[in-house]
Design an enzyme around this catalytic site. Structure first.
Site, PDB file in Angstrom:
ATOM      1  N   ASN A 204       0.866  -1.175   0.000  1.00 10.64           N
ATOM      2  CA  ASN A 204       0.000   0.000   0.000  1.00 10.64           C
ATOM      3  C   ASN A 204       0.906   1.229   0.000  1.00 10.64           C
ATOM      4  O   ASN A 204       1.446   1.613   1.034  1.00 10.64           O
ATOM      5  CB  ASN A 204      -0.892  -0.048   1.247  1.00 10.64           C
ATOM      6  CG  ASN A 204      -1.884   1.099   1.296  1.00 10.64           C
ATOM      7  OD1 ASN A 204      -1.837   2.018   0.469  1.00 10.64           O
ATOM      8  ND2 ASN A 204      -2.776   1.065   2.270  1.00 10.64           N
TER       9      ASN A 204
ATOM     10  N   ARG B 234      -2.663  -2.104  -3.342  1.00  9.35           N
ATOM     11  CA  ARG B 234      -3.899  -1.367  -3.087  1.00  9.35           C
ATOM     12  C   ARG B 234      -3.890  -0.143  -4.004  1.00  9.35           C
ATOM     13  O   ARG B 234      -2.985   0.705  -3.912  1.00  9.35           O
ATOM     14  CB  ARG B 234      -3.957  -0.923  -1.628  1.00  9.35           C
ATOM     15  CG  ARG B 234      -5.185  -0.105  -1.369  1.00  9.35           C
ATOM     16  CD  ARG B 234      -5.222   0.471   0.022  1.00  9.35           C
ATOM     17  NE  ARG B 234      -6.436   1.214   0.193  1.00  9.35           N
ATOM     18  CZ  ARG B 234      -6.515   2.403   0.763  1.00  9.35           C
ATOM     19  NH1 ARG B 234      -5.434   2.982   1.240  1.00  9.35           N
ATOM     20  NH2 ARG B 234      -7.665   3.006   0.874  1.00  9.35           N
TER      21      ARG B 234
ATOM     22  N   HIS C 299     -13.085   2.298   0.367  1.00 11.52           N
ATOM     23  CA  HIS C 299     -13.066   1.222   1.376  1.00 11.52           C
ATOM     24  C   HIS C 299     -13.725  -0.055   0.852  1.00 11.52           C
ATOM     25  O   HIS C 299     -14.196  -0.879   1.628  1.00 11.52           O
ATOM     26  CB  HIS C 299     -13.794   1.635   2.685  1.00 11.52           C
ATOM     27  CG  HIS C 299     -13.177   2.776   3.405  1.00 11.52           C
ATOM     28  ND1 HIS C 299     -13.918   3.826   3.908  1.00 11.52           N
ATOM     29  CD2 HIS C 299     -11.894   3.054   3.708  1.00 11.52           C
ATOM     30  CE1 HIS C 299     -13.106   4.693   4.490  1.00 11.52           C
ATOM     31  NE2 HIS C 299     -11.872   4.242   4.379  1.00 11.52           N
TER      32      HIS C 299
ATOM     33  N   ARG D 295     -12.388  14.820   8.354  1.00 15.48           N
ATOM     34  CA  ARG D 295     -13.263  15.220   7.234  1.00 15.48           C
ATOM     35  C   ARG D 295     -14.685  15.460   7.718  1.00 15.48           C
ATOM     36  O   ARG D 295     -15.187  14.735   8.575  1.00 15.48           O
ATOM     37  CB  ARG D 295     -13.282  14.138   6.150  1.00 15.48           C
ATOM     38  CG  ARG D 295     -11.948  13.868   5.513  1.00 15.48           C
ATOM     39  CD  ARG D 295     -12.128  12.987   4.283  1.00 15.48           C
ATOM     40  NE  ARG D 295     -10.857  12.453   3.836  1.00 15.48           N
ATOM     41  CZ  ARG D 295     -10.539  11.151   3.850  1.00 15.48           C
ATOM     42  NH1 ARG D 295     -11.414  10.245   4.262  1.00 15.48           N
ATOM     43  NH2 ARG D 295      -9.353  10.763   3.435  1.00 15.48           N
TER      44      ARG D 295
ATOM     45  N   GLU E 182      -8.021  -5.790   5.348  1.00 14.52           N
ATOM     46  CA  GLU E 182      -7.910  -5.397   3.941  1.00 14.52           C
ATOM     47  C   GLU E 182      -6.715  -6.070   3.268  1.00 14.52           C
ATOM     48  O   GLU E 182      -6.779  -6.444   2.103  1.00 14.52           O
ATOM     49  CB  GLU E 182      -7.808  -3.870   3.836  1.00 14.52           C
ATOM     50  CG  GLU E 182      -9.134  -3.195   4.145  1.00 14.52           C
ATOM     51  CD  GLU E 182      -9.023  -1.707   4.412  1.00 14.52           C
ATOM     52  OE1 GLU E 182      -8.659  -1.344   5.546  1.00 14.52           O
ATOM     53  OE2 GLU E 182      -9.283  -0.911   3.507  1.00 14.52           O
TER      54      GLU E 182
END
Ligand code: AMP
Length: 398
Positions: free
Chosen positions: A7, A94, A183, A242, A385
């Site tokens: 990643n 990823r 996601h 956020r 993940e």
């Protein structure tokens, strides 16, 4: 067979080496502060249930230097876990934004790389860094097949009624402005686990991924029907920094009436809002400590955070015309009992009733925290993940 999961961010590379015959993590680590004066590599190995950790601090000018050192560490006599890099059959990357071009995991070819490049405008922070990761891995692990696993792919099954914005049609047809969602790897992993747990592959599931970034997905029969993030990751839930959903008029009000630049507004909404904006803290553990001390600011923030999730559960119960289970996952979803408790409060209409004794149990296992007779299951499922990326990569090379 070993799969390396990579990643790559703009200044970091996270990695995990997984033995697919056992799905055991052999090694994991993080290359940080690439391009800065002082970088570091934290490298862990897990052999015979013994964990070894080493940390190296040195200047890492670029991703190539970082990943080359990782390759050396993986074969090192002391801290290595394999004897030759050729033992890595595939590198699973990823990749954040696959636009409409990628609906599933792919072997990375020159054509795929060109397409990922075309999608830079949709994910200007992530896709360029992800692509650097791919190009560096091709050099460092030339014998491995490079595989791309897209964060957006799982959401490509959304119906048009869910993914379109009500703006002029050509904004979609010419500019690709629509909901993509993120996601996806996590939502796929936990919703499949939930369907397995329920013994119902057609189950109607709302997956709630609450990490530093946060999103929800409505899933039926293993297929995503809607999700809360949009063309970018700013939409939907309140997150660490956020805002999630706001009236777009806020942006015009800041720019036109208060003299903010577009860059400043972007920074405010992405980096200075959410729990950070509401409380001054980003890490949920710090806000939880304040909540438990009765800090009014933290209490309001927690209540707003949970209220937004409740609203999305309502939306998705409507989208699915029913609800078999809701699933909490990721750092906050798996660990924060207060968030789960607040989300499940006053939700009897949806068949959601939490059992607080079960909710307070800490465990790394999949678990059910609803009252025994409740109509809707409330599940806590640790996400993984990296394993999902490794599994999907393995499918293409086995
Ligand atoms: P993730 O992005 O999935 O790694 O999740 C990061 C978030 O999970 C951070 O806001 C952490 O504060 C939160 N988190 C991790 N452990 C806990 C915990 N034990 N209780 C509450 N929040 C936690």
């Amino acid at each position: 067979m070993n799969i390396l999961v990579v990643n790559a961010g703009s200044s970091s590379i996270k990695y995990q080496l997984i033995d697919m015959s056992t799905e055991k993590v052999l090694s994991s680590g993080l290359v940080e502060r690439i391009g800065l004066e002082e970088g570091s590599i934290t490298h862990k190995t897990f052999c015979k249930d013994e964990e070894k950790k080493t940390k190296e601090v040195f200047a890492i000018p670029d991703h190539t230097v970082g990943l080359k050192r990782v390759a050396e560490l993986l074969v090192d006599k002391e801290v290595g876990v394999i004897s030759d890099p050729s033992e890595i059959k595939a590198v699973g990357h990823r990749l954040v934004h696959g636009g409409e071009a990628f609906t599933k995991t792919v072997v990375i070819t020159d054509e795929v790389k060109a397409k990922v490049k075309e999608l830079f405008p949709l994910a200007p922070l992530h896709n360029p860094a992800n692509l650097i990761g791919v190009e560096v891995a091709e050099k460092v692990f030339p014998n491995a097949t490079q595989i791309g696993v897209f964060d957006t792919a799982f959401h490509q099954t959304m119906p048009e009624v869910a993914f379109r914005y009500a703006i002029p049609n050509e904004m979609y047809t010419a500019l690709g402005i629509r909901k993509y969602g993120f996601h996806g790897t996590s939502h796929k992993y936990v919703s499949e686990k939930a369907a397995g747990y329920l013994g119902n592959k057609n189950a109607k599931i709302v997956s709630i991924h609450l990490g530093n970034g946060a999103s929800m997905a409505a899933v039926e029969g293993g297929v995503c029907k809607d999700t809360s993030m949009g063309i970018g990751p700013l939409n939907g839930l309140i997150m660490g920094t956020r805002s999630g959903d706001i009236d777009p008029s806020v942006i015009f009000y800041l720019v036109e009436q208060n003299g903010y630049s577009v860059n400043e507004v972007s920074k405010i909404l992405n980096k200075e809002s959410g729990m950070q904006g509401l409380t001054g803290d980003t890490d949920m553990r710090d806000i939880e400590t304040r909540y438990l001390k009765g800090d009014k600011v933290a209490i309001l923030a927690y209540e707003m955070y949970a209220y937004r999730i409740q609203q999305y559960i309502g939306k998705y119960a409507a989208a699915l015309n029913g609800l078999d289970a809701i699933v909490f996952t990721a750092g906050i979803g798996e660990n924060d009992t207060i968030v789960r408790s607040l989300v499940c409060k006053n939700m009897e209409y949806f068949g959601i009733v939490v059992d607080e004794a079960k909710n307070s149990v800490r465990s790394k296992e999949i678990r059910e925290i609803n009252e025994n007779n409740a109509k809707t299951k409330i599940l806590v499922i640790p996400t993984n993940e990296e394993l999902e990326i490794a599994r999907q990569s393995f499918e293409l090379v086995k």
